[in-house]
Design a protein around this motif. Structure first.
Motif, short mmCIF file in Angstrom:
data_model
loop_
_atom_site.label_atom_id
_atom_site.label_comp_id
_atom_site.label_asym_id
_atom_site.label_seq_id
_atom_site.Cartn_x
_atom_site.Cartn_y
_atom_site.Cartn_z
N MET A 156 42.57 46.22 32.19
CA MET A 156 41.58 45.66 31.61
C MET A 156 40.43 46.12 32.51
N LEU A 157 40.60 46.17 33.89
CA LEU A 157 39.50 46.53 34.63
C LEU A 157 39.00 48.05 34.59
N VAL A 203 32.52 39.98 32.95
CA VAL A 203 32.43 41.38 33.16
C VAL A 203 31.69 41.66 34.33
N ASP A 204 32.29 41.40 35.34
CA ASP A 204 31.76 41.57 36.87
C ASP A 204 32.89 42.64 37.32
N ALA A 205 32.77 43.78 37.17
CA ALA A 205 33.97 44.75 37.67
C ALA A 205 33.87 44.71 38.92
N LEU A 237 37.00 39.49 35.13
CA LEU A 237 36.79 40.06 33.98
C LEU A 237 36.17 39.58 32.73
N GLN A 294 45.87 43.33 34.22
CA GLN A 294 44.72 43.10 34.57
C GLN A 294 43.88 44.45 35.12
N LEU A 340 36.91 48.03 31.54
CA LEU A 340 35.66 47.60 31.82
C LEU A 340 34.81 48.87 32.42
N GLU A 341 35.52 49.51 33.49
CA GLU A 341 34.90 50.50 34.26
C GLU A 341 34.80 51.83 33.28
#
Length: 256
Positions: free
Chosen positions: A146-147, A113-115, A110, A143, A150-151
């Motif tokens: 948070m993912l 920034v690597d989903a 995370l 988490q 990010l997505e």
């Protein structure tokens, strides 16, 4: 903290000195980053020459993964997470720690920034997560949220952040509750739920952990600034941003 740091320099067993690694959490929360980074280098050097018990090594790599990721040293954090997972593969007795270690690896992804990698670690953690481990469970929910952010899945992120607050409170871990409240405010602001974001921030700033944790002054201030920006509150934006930057400069929070 002073006594613990002095013990690092004693010629005692390396494993005993590695156990002092949890001191770096205290230094991060309280805002002593220069001192923290010196100690991380010393403990990393001990690890390279250590014959410490596997559980002791795993404990330090867990601390190192989290702290290094928070400070933006994601390559070093990723290396610690990979070493920890390899050790668990080699030591069947450490299998109960797999879920928490996978969540730490997910945290590094995370931060990078690597989903795709974060999702892979999340799915692996879900398979071994023990229902009675309250800390891992609330970390997992946070988490996942948070993912989702990010997505770009904002509704899911908000739902999961609300769940993380509830499970953190039920777990009894005040620091985890404080982290979940900050994340709830972030997801709510991002979703346009400004009243909920403000309610969460009010709880963040009045929470016992806010007085104890300078790191959360920085993170909470950044989230409060973002929430103010989204509701066109320029005065609030500047107020929170100035306070956050003051703490960042005073404490050495350079990442971000």
């Amino acid at each position: 903290a002073e006594r613990a740091e002095r013990l690092l320099h004693h010629e005692s067993a390396a494993g005993q000195r590695l156990l002092i690694g949890a001191l770096v959490f205290h230094l991060l929360w309280r805002g002593h980053v220069d001192r923290l980074e010196r100690i991380v280098l010393r403990i990393d050097a001990l690890c390279r020459q250590s014959l410490a018990a596997p559980a002791t090594m795993l404990r330090w790599w867990g601390v190192g993964t989290t702290v290094k990721a928070l400070l933006g040293h994601v390559d070093a954090a990723r290396a610690d997470a990979q070493a920890a997972l390899a050790l668990i593969d080699a030591e069947p007795r450490l299998a109960p720690q797999r879920a928490g270690t996978l969540l730490q690896a997910m945290f590094v992804a995370l931060a990078s920034v690597d989903a795709a990698t974060a999702r892979r670690h999340m799915e692996q953690a879900a398979l071994v997560l023990h229902p009675d481990n309250a800390f891992d469970r609330t970390t997992y929910e946070h988490q996942r949220g948070m993912l989702a952010l990010l997505e770009g899945d904002t509704p899911t992120a908000l739902r999961l952040m609300r769940a993380a607050v509830a499970s953190a409170r039920a777990s009894g871990f005040q620091m985890r509750e404080h982290i979940a409240l900050i994340a709830n405010a972030l997801a709510a602001a991002h979703s346009g739920e400004h009243a909920e974001a403000q309610q969460a921030l009010d709880q963040v700033f009045s929470h016992p952990m806010f007085a104890a944790c300078r790191w959360h002054h920085w993170v909470g201030g950044c989230v409060a600034s973002y929430a103010a920006l989204l509701r066109d509150d320029d005065a609030g934006l500047l107020q929170h941003l100035r306070a956050a930057l003051h703490d960042a400069r005073e404490c050495g929070y350079r990442h971000g």
